[in-house]
Design an enzyme around this catalytic site. Structure first.
Site: not given
Length: 471
Positions: A92, A252
């Site tokens: 996103r 991440d």
């Protein structure tokens, strides 16, 4: 001219090629309303001269800035709560631009809520306005405390309404742009290792070494690991000194330059509580306040495992092990330094600095709910010079007994660092600027219920004043 003469585009990530990122198109937002622009951060990269219309065009509709190749969704994998997920990547957000800052560092403009990408995994690629507000608040608070962090550059509300399972819906939407030194994650290396691509690991090592850790020699995987270990140990120590709980320390969510970024369910400690968690879904306390050093070290271990792919000789593997094991000593050293900065005193040497660290934590532990985390550092900033102020202040009753005497003795050993800072009006106030969840929810309630942004902007102004006072 839409940008100033200080603007210096330098889009390096795109040169790595399509195996590291995908060209994507931003969502076709229609009505956009600028809610926040960080001109102080924009000035560092030559973007402060943009008009409001130009700002919305570049950071809402993502018309490429001059010299930029267009949006790139970065590819990466990651461990999420220690379970490996090979289906991650920018789902996103994307890398919108890269440019040099006033210190000649390569900087990224990264987005959140800018639309779907090949890595959206069925998601809508959007960001709630509340999530954007929370990220602006977190980054501003941490910067004020001296914690390495990305900076929220822009928050623009869209006209969309989003459905979410974990908050009242439909809810307002936004697109956020952050300014950060790098968005290359530990998980970027994990993806290459997952596919057995030693060549990609070597490419990433050279890319990262050249642009972010130039002191590392060409091809020196262990040297790069040591550099990444050091900056992330420093970051973790700064979080602890700030009483900050990131909430989701997946691989991440840690990068190779050691900056906080991509804020989700973060919280600040109200008072000392080693088991305090930020995320409601962290039911085992994996990422609790006191377990953050363990979590970061575990993540760095996964990073080291990726680098083993290019370590041929046993001596090279041992060098990686030695670099990884440097985390503990660096973390303790940086934790002492972070507490000294927060208390506004100078180093007196390892032994004395450790006494002060131990005594501060002991006082916070004993004080419990009666002694909130942030006020202690406000009351005793600059050590002895704040003695009368602290003892006559609202927490004077908490400053007594043997544990406090040990703290005061350890603190008064240390010379104040620039005690003239105490002349700032910030230190005349009985309470410091905090960022506890109740205030965050109150700020959001004003926005959500009455479209009142004054409380939000007033808070940001006070945090900027606090940052200046401690600088």
């Amino acid at each position: 001219m839409p940008v100033s003469s200080a603007y210096r585009p330098d889009p390096r990530f795109a040169a790595l090629g399509p195996e590291f990122g995908d060209a994507v198109a931003p969502a076709p937002f229609e009505a956009l309303t600028l809610r926040y622009r960080n001109d102080r951060a924009a000035t560092t990269v030559g973007l402060e001269s943009l008009t409001e219309a130009e700002w919305i065009a570049h950071f809402g509709r993502f018309s490429p800035l001059p010299g930029q190749p267009g949006p790139i969704a970065m590819r990466y994998h990651g461990h999420q709560f220690r379970h490996y997920n090979p289906d991650l990547g920018d789902g996103r957000g994307f890398l919108a631009a890269q440019m040099r800052d006033e210190r000649d560092r390569l900087m990224d403009l990264g987005t959140k809520g800018s639309g779907t990408t090949p890595w959206s995994r069925g998601g809508d690629g959007r960001l709630t306005l509340k999530g954007g507000v929370r990220e602006v608040l977190a980054a501003t608070m941490l910067e004020a405390q001296g914690v390495p962090t990305s900076r929220a550059l822009s928050l623009i509300e869209t006209d969309e309404r989003l459905e979410r399972n974990d908050e009242p819906s439909p809810t307002r939407a936004a697109v956020l742009v952050r300014l950060s030194h790098s968005h290359i994650r530990l998980g970027t290396f994990q993806r290459a290792a997952f596919h057995g691509r030693a060549d990609q690991i070597e490419t990433l090592i050279e890319h990262v070494r050249t642009l972010y850790h130039p002191g590392v020699a060409t091809g020196d995987a262990a040297g790069l690991l040591a550099a990444v270990v050091e900056v992330n140990a420093r970051l973790t120590a700064a979080w602890v000194a700030a009483g900050f709980v990131h909430g989701v320390l997946n691989t991440d969510n840690l990068n190779i330059t050691g900056e906080s970024f991509d804020y989700g369910p973060w919280r600040f400690l109200p008072f000392y509580d080693p088991a305090f968690t930020a995320a409601y879904f962290d039911q085992t306390g994996l990422y609790a306040f006191a377990r953050q050093p363990e979590a970061v070290f575990w993540n760095l271990t996964q990073f080291a495992g990726c680098l083993k792919l290019v370590a041929g000789e046993p001596a090279q593997v041992q060098a990686l092990t030695d670099a990884l094991n440097g985390f503990g000593p660096v973390y303790i050293r940086e934790l002492r330094a972070a507490f000294l900065r927060r208390l506004g005193v100078k180093s007196l040497g390892e032994a004395a600095d450790q006494r002060l660290l131990d005594a501060t934590l002991a006082l916070l532990r004993e004080g419990g709910e009666a002694l909130r985390w942030e006020p202690l550092f406000h009351d005793w900033f600059a050590g002895f010079a704040s003695s009368a102020r602290a003892l006559k202040g609202p927490r004077g009753a908490a400053y007594q007994g043997k544990t406090f005497d040990d703290f005061r003795f350890a603190l008064f050993e240390h010379e104040p660092d620039r005690p003239e800072r105490l002349e700032h009006a910030v230190f005349a106030a009985p309470e410091p600027e905090e960022m506890l969840i109740e205030e965050v929810e109150s700020i959001w309630a004003a926005i959500d219920g009455h479209d009142d942004w004054s409380v939000f902007h007033a808070k940001l102004n006070r945090l900027e004043t606090a940052r200046q006072a401690r600088s």
